[in-house]
Design an enzyme around this catalytic site. Structure first.
Site, PDB file in Angstrom:
ATOM      1  N   ASP A  10     -18.315  -7.635  65.683  1.00  0.00           N
ATOM      2  CA  ASP A  10     -16.860  -7.475  65.764  1.00  0.00           C
ATOM      3  C   ASP A  10     -16.557  -6.907  67.142  1.00  0.00           C
ATOM      4  O   ASP A  10     -17.471  -6.493  67.869  1.00  0.00           O
ATOM      5  CB  ASP A  10     -16.366  -6.510  64.662  1.00  0.00           C
ATOM      6  CG  ASP A  10     -14.854  -6.302  64.737  1.00  0.00           C
ATOM      7  OD1 ASP A  10     -14.129  -7.292  64.940  1.00  0.00           O
ATOM      8  OD2 ASP A  10     -14.397  -5.143  64.632  1.00  0.00           O
ATOM      9  N   SER A  11     -15.265  -6.840  67.477  1.00  0.00           N
ATOM     10  CA  SER A  11     -14.891  -6.250  68.756  1.00  0.00           C
ATOM     11  C   SER A  11     -15.106  -4.735  68.765  1.00  0.00           C
ATOM     12  O   SER A  11     -15.144  -4.127  69.820  1.00  0.00           O
ATOM     13  CB  SER A  11     -13.421  -6.554  69.048  1.00  0.00           C
ATOM     14  OG  SER A  11     -12.628  -6.070  67.988  1.00  0.00           O
ATOM     15  N   TYR A  42      -9.847  -7.518  71.238  1.00  0.00           N
ATOM     16  CA  TYR A  42      -9.916  -8.946  71.566  1.00  0.00           C
ATOM     17  C   TYR A  42      -8.548  -9.618  71.349  1.00  0.00           C
ATOM     18  O   TYR A  42      -8.258 -10.640  71.918  1.00  0.00           O
ATOM     19  CB  TYR A  42     -10.906  -9.665  70.636  1.00  0.00           C
ATOM     20  CG  TYR A  42     -12.374  -9.506  70.934  1.00  0.00           C
ATOM     21  CD1 TYR A  42     -12.850  -8.598  71.875  1.00  0.00           C
ATOM     22  CD2 TYR A  42     -13.308 -10.295  70.253  1.00  0.00           C
ATOM     23  CE1 TYR A  42     -14.214  -8.467  72.112  1.00  0.00           C
ATOM     24  CE2 TYR A  42     -14.670 -10.185  70.490  1.00  0.00           C
ATOM     25  CZ  TYR A  42     -15.112  -9.262  71.411  1.00  0.00           C
ATOM     26  OH  TYR A  42     -16.457  -9.141  71.647  1.00  0.00           O
ATOM     27  N   GLY A  43      -7.762  -9.015  70.432  1.00  0.00           N
ATOM     28  CA  GLY A  43      -6.605  -9.700  69.869  1.00  0.00           C
ATOM     29  C   GLY A  43      -5.479 -10.049  70.819  1.00  0.00           C
ATOM     30  O   GLY A  43      -4.603 -10.826  70.468  1.00  0.00           O
ATOM     31  N   CYS A  73     -14.708 -10.531  62.267  1.00  0.00           N
ATOM     32  CA  CYS A  73     -13.582 -10.338  63.178  1.00  0.00           C
ATOM     33  C   CYS A  73     -12.570 -11.451  62.920  1.00  0.00           C
ATOM     34  O   CYS A  73     -12.892 -12.638  63.100  1.00  0.00           O
ATOM     35  CB  CYS A  73     -14.094 -10.400  64.618  1.00  0.00           C
ATOM     36  SG  CYS A  73     -12.782 -10.304  65.843  1.00  0.00           S
ATOM     37  N   GLU A 151      -9.490   2.501  66.089  1.00  0.00           N
ATOM     38  CA  GLU A 151     -10.557   2.853  67.041  1.00  0.00           C
ATOM     39  C   GLU A 151     -10.467   4.327  67.447  1.00  0.00           C
ATOM     40  O   GLU A 151     -11.457   4.944  67.800  1.00  0.00           O
ATOM     41  CB  GLU A 151     -10.491   1.964  68.289  1.00  0.00           C
ATOM     42  CG  GLU A 151     -10.888   0.508  68.050  1.00  0.00           C
ATOM     43  CD  GLU A 151     -12.382   0.307  67.779  1.00  0.00           C
ATOM     44  OE1 GLU A 151     -13.212   1.026  68.362  1.00  0.00           O
ATOM     45  OE2 GLU A 151     -12.719  -0.585  66.965  1.00  0.00           O
ATOM     46  N   CYS A 185      -7.346  -8.708  59.776  1.00  0.00           N
ATOM     47  CA  CYS A 185      -8.186  -8.149  60.838  1.00  0.00           C
ATOM     48  C   CYS A 185      -9.105  -7.158  60.142  1.00  0.00           C
ATOM     49  O   CYS A 185      -8.645  -6.370  59.293  1.00  0.00           O
ATOM     50  CB  CYS A 185      -7.296  -7.442  61.857  1.00  0.00           C
ATOM     51  SG  CYS A 185      -8.188  -6.357  62.984  1.00  0.00           S
ATOM     52  N   HIS A 187     -10.376  -4.519  61.042  1.00  0.00           N
ATOM     53  CA  HIS A 187     -10.071  -3.104  61.261  1.00  0.00           C
ATOM     54  C   HIS A 187      -9.106  -2.556  60.197  1.00  0.00           C
ATOM     55  O   HIS A 187      -9.106  -1.364  59.915  1.00  0.00           O
ATOM     56  CB  HIS A 187      -9.403  -2.889  62.624  1.00  0.00           C
ATOM     57  CG  HIS A 187     -10.340  -2.833  63.789  1.00  0.00           C
ATOM     58  ND1 HIS A 187     -11.033  -3.922  64.241  1.00  0.00           N
ATOM     59  CD2 HIS A 187     -10.673  -1.800  64.613  1.00  0.00           C
ATOM     60  CE1 HIS A 187     -11.753  -3.570  65.299  1.00  0.00           C
ATOM     61  NE2 HIS A 187     -11.540  -2.288  65.544  1.00  0.00           N
TER      62      HIS A 187
HETATM   63  N1  DGL Z   1     -11.553  -6.500  63.969  1.00  0.00           N
HETATM   64  C1  DGL Z   1     -10.952  -7.454  64.857  1.00  0.00           C
HETATM   65  C2  DGL Z   1     -10.252  -8.525  64.033  1.00  0.00           C
HETATM   66  O1  DGL Z   1     -10.650  -8.686  62.898  1.00  0.00           O
HETATM   67  C3  DGL Z   1     -10.105  -6.762  65.866  1.00  0.00           C
HETATM   68  C4  DGL Z   1      -9.748  -7.654  66.978  1.00  0.00           C
HETATM   69  C5  DGL Z   1      -9.361  -6.962  68.228  1.00  0.00           C
HETATM   70  O2  DGL Z   1     -10.222  -6.390  68.852  1.00  0.00           O
HETATM   71  O3  DGL Z   1      -8.174  -7.044  68.608  1.00  0.00           O
HETATM   72  O4  DGL Z   1      -9.386  -9.231  64.462  1.00  0.00           O
END
Ligand code: DGL
Length: 270
Positions: A10-11, A42-43, A73, A151, A185, A187
């Site tokens: 994941d990110s 990443y989003g 992710c 985060e 997501c 997170h």
């Molecule tokens: N956990 C990532 C997701 O499911 C987060 C993406 C991000 O870093 O923006 O989209």
């Protein structure tokens, strides 16, 4: 049978929602986790950049001889649709299992989808839900501040910043009277309590990490790749930035101290 590890990436911290479930469902499996904390989020990046990052993350996991890759992710799963074709091992993202679970869960046929901006722009969950059942109405909302909240550990139901942010983004879905919301997501399940308290406990929150873990276990079983060892599986954690912040929040979330087990990786080399 195979005692090779399952690779999860994941990110950042979000993919731990899948790891937590993988450990609960398949306690004998070994897991290698990579969180790209140096490049999170990443989003809000372009598809091209997300695809490049995802390729490097998967390559890193393959260098650990994993038997399966899980993109835990939503952003990668929604925007990089050809990753499985490039990998020599079974692969899953989170979109298909999560959309299927939401379709099963809804009673009034009104599903909300929340995710990063890239995920919502791709409409991947909406497309998949409508493919399964074209009578379902889907309402989407991006929540770009949720990943930084998680985060940074702002996940307590008493946290005023978390509460206000949830209210700001989710009012529109509440007004649409959805009975099911996809936490698109990985997170977001860390904010599940705050979200649940705002939208009402009767609204079903579909956890993409959890649904993906369930799907992955079925896939491994089907392919005869489950680890039949009786020993408890080992989990190894890697990140692309500071290890201390990650281990603090990860330990709280996984309910086990992962303190020294986190290593830093130079992901640009993969
Ligand atoms: N956990 C990532 C997701 O499911 C987060 C993406 C991000 O870093 O923006 O989209």
């Amino acid at each position: 049978m195979s005692n090779q590890p399952i690779g999860v990436f994941d990110s950042g911290l979000g993919g731990l929602t899948a790891v937590k479930q993988l450990r609960a469902i398949m306690p004998h499996e070994n897991i290698v986790y990579f969180g790209d904390t140096g490049r999170v989020p990443y989003g809000n990046r372009s598809t091209h950049t997300i695809a490049r990052y995802a390729g490097q993350d998967a390559n890193f996991l393959l260098s650990h001889d994993v038997k399966m890759v899980i993109a835990a992710c939503g952003t990668v799963s929604s925007t990089v649709r050809d990753l499985s074709e490039k990998l020599p091992v079974p692969y899953t993202g989170v979109v298909l299992p999560t959309a299927a679970a939401a379709v099963k869960a809804t009673v009034n046929g009104r599903i909300g989808v929340i995710g990063t901006t890239a995920t919502i722009t791709s409409s991947a969950y909406k497309t998949e839900i409508e493919r399964i059942d074209c009578n379902i109405e889907v309402f989407q909302q991006d929540c770009p501040l949720f990943v930084p909240l998680v985060e940074n550990g702002f996940i307590s139901p008493d946290d005023q910043i978390a509460k206000l942010t949830v209210e700001r983004y989710l009012k529109v879905l509440k007004d649409k009277q959805v009975d099911t919301i996809i936490l698109g997501c990985t997170h977001y399940p860390l904010l599940k309590q705050v979200i649940g308290e705002y939208v009402g406990m009767e609204v079903k929150l579909i956890d993409s990490g959890k649904e993906t873990a369930i799907y992955a276990s079925k896939l491994l079983k089907e392919k005869g790749l489950l680890n039949t060892s009786e020993k408890e599986g080992e989990c190894r954690f890697f990140v692309s930035d500071r290890t201390d912040d990650f281990s603090k929040v990860a330990s709280i979330f996984l309910h086990s101290n992962i303190g020294d087990d986190v290593q830093r990786v130079d992901i640009q080399n993969y």
